[in-house]
Design an enzyme around this catalytic site. Sequence first.
Site, PDB file in Angstrom:
ATOM      1  N   ASP A  47      45.619  43.612  39.774  1.00 17.28           N
ATOM      2  CA  ASP A  47      44.701  42.520  40.105  1.00 17.28           C
ATOM      3  C   ASP A  47      43.759  42.230  38.932  1.00 17.28           C
ATOM      4  O   ASP A  47      42.542  42.281  39.073  1.00 17.28           O
ATOM      5  CB  ASP A  47      43.921  42.869  41.376  1.00 17.28           C
ATOM      6  CG  ASP A  47      44.835  43.174  42.542  1.00 17.28           C
ATOM      7  OD1 ASP A  47      45.043  42.283  43.378  1.00 17.28           O
ATOM      8  OD2 ASP A  47      45.369  44.305  42.612  1.00 17.28           O
ATOM      9  N   TYR A  83      45.540  35.172  37.686  1.00 17.81           N
ATOM     10  CA  TYR A  83      44.752  34.429  38.688  1.00 17.81           C
ATOM     11  C   TYR A  83      44.487  33.008  38.210  1.00 17.81           C
ATOM     12  O   TYR A  83      44.448  32.751  37.014  1.00 17.81           O
ATOM     13  CB  TYR A  83      43.414  35.147  38.925  1.00 17.81           C
ATOM     14  CG  TYR A  83      43.536  36.370  39.775  1.00 17.81           C
ATOM     15  CD1 TYR A  83      43.562  36.259  41.162  1.00 17.81           C
ATOM     16  CD2 TYR A  83      43.640  37.629  39.201  1.00 17.81           C
ATOM     17  CE1 TYR A  83      43.666  37.387  41.956  1.00 17.81           C
ATOM     18  CE2 TYR A  83      43.750  38.758  39.986  1.00 17.81           C
ATOM     19  CZ  TYR A  83      43.767  38.635  41.364  1.00 17.81           C
ATOM     20  OH  TYR A  83      43.887  39.745  42.148  1.00 17.81           O
ATOM     21  N   ASN A 118      50.856  38.378  45.460  1.00 18.33           N
ATOM     22  CA  ASN A 118      50.860  37.106  46.171  1.00 18.33           C
ATOM     23  C   ASN A 118      50.295  35.970  45.317  1.00 18.33           C
ATOM     24  O   ASN A 118      50.765  34.824  45.388  1.00 18.33           O
ATOM     25  CB  ASN A 118      50.084  37.215  47.486  1.00 18.33           C
ATOM     26  CG  ASN A 118      48.694  37.776  47.326  1.00 18.33           C
ATOM     27  OD1 ASN A 118      48.526  38.928  46.923  1.00 18.33           O
ATOM     28  ND2 ASN A 118      47.686  36.984  47.636  1.00 18.33           N
ATOM     29  N   HIS A 221      41.457  43.721  52.899  1.00 16.18           N
ATOM     30  CA  HIS A 221      42.702  43.267  53.504  1.00 16.18           C
ATOM     31  C   HIS A 221      43.191  44.196  54.618  1.00 16.18           C
ATOM     32  O   HIS A 221      43.900  43.743  55.526  1.00 16.18           O
ATOM     33  CB  HIS A 221      43.795  43.148  52.438  1.00 16.18           C
ATOM     34  CG  HIS A 221      43.565  42.042  51.466  1.00 16.18           C
ATOM     35  ND1 HIS A 221      43.520  40.720  51.820  1.00 16.18           N
ATOM     36  CD2 HIS A 221      43.348  42.068  50.121  1.00 16.18           C
ATOM     37  CE1 HIS A 221      43.310  39.964  50.765  1.00 16.18           C
ATOM     38  NE2 HIS A 221      43.201  40.759  49.713  1.00 16.18           N
TER      39      HIS A 221
END
Length: 336
Positions: A47, A83, A118, A221
């Site tokens: 991430d 991102y 994702n 999450h």
Amino acid sequence: MVAVRIGLVLAMALLVAMFSGPCRSELERLEHPIAADGSLSFLVVGDWGRRGSYNQSAVALQMGLMGEKLNVDFIISTGDNFYDDGLTSLQDPAFNESFSRIYTADSLQKQWYSVLGNHDYRGDVLAQLSPVLRKIDRRWLCLRSFVLNTEIVDFFFVDTTPFVDKYFTDPEDHAYDWRGVLPRKAYISNLLKDVDMALKESRAKWKIVVGHHTMQSAGHHGNTNEIVAQLLPILEENGVDLYINGHEHCLQQISTSHSPIQFLTSGGGSKAWRGDISWTKPELKFYYDGQGFMSMEMTEARVDIAFYDIFGNVLHTWGASKPSFSVTGENSRTVY
């Protein structure tokens, strides 16, 4: 000769990954040599791809220092590499601005093994999987799912995003690039069969599975119910030791009495959740809601992990040994 052979194997695997659909009969298989002393060391980050912002550059700096200290063999990325919406094309400057120009330390000029998250599926997936990116930066390797064989541990990288129902059913969610995934049911069925077969065929002393989404998590999450229901039983049946994921923008370790697997999250490569923790059950051995990364050192007999913050402080350590896989020591500084 070894480097040439590895390069040819990687190039062939990348071409297969780019053009293969959901009817693949088996996972791509790669090999990575261990050190001369029989050990293996690597870093894990997830991430991260925000062009250096949200302390991504600070994490990269500490990764470089620790990578030099440990003389790491490679780096694992747990997904959400770019991102907010993946790469737009092969010419997207985000690849250089979020990867090549950020992880510049000599110690990080090793192979990167990456899975899709994702957010990556919101962009041009085929661009991120393309072997053309290796011509831009030779370190880059991103496949949907694959097996990485070493002499002491086998890594099973699993594409977890297609399992999650809301990405397909929520009309208010983002648009996703499902090329190579549809029909979804066949893709997931084949992937589960491939993972099960690859795990059964593995003769490695250690088995580690890497995916983007959480199986057990105390964070924002929470658990990803779809892979808990469909993938976790296969991992438990086949003696997997560790499941490593990103998705949660934190660092954590969970050890539950319901499973022999250790669940490790390394998703602190850039933006963190800042205090967003959903539970503090006894199974939660460590939780840090901030930026950082994880290191792993392995031999045939032992694994040792450590989590670090953006200042290089060691936040938590854990170790286990074979064949009993009993915990031999723990030292942590848990931060909520």
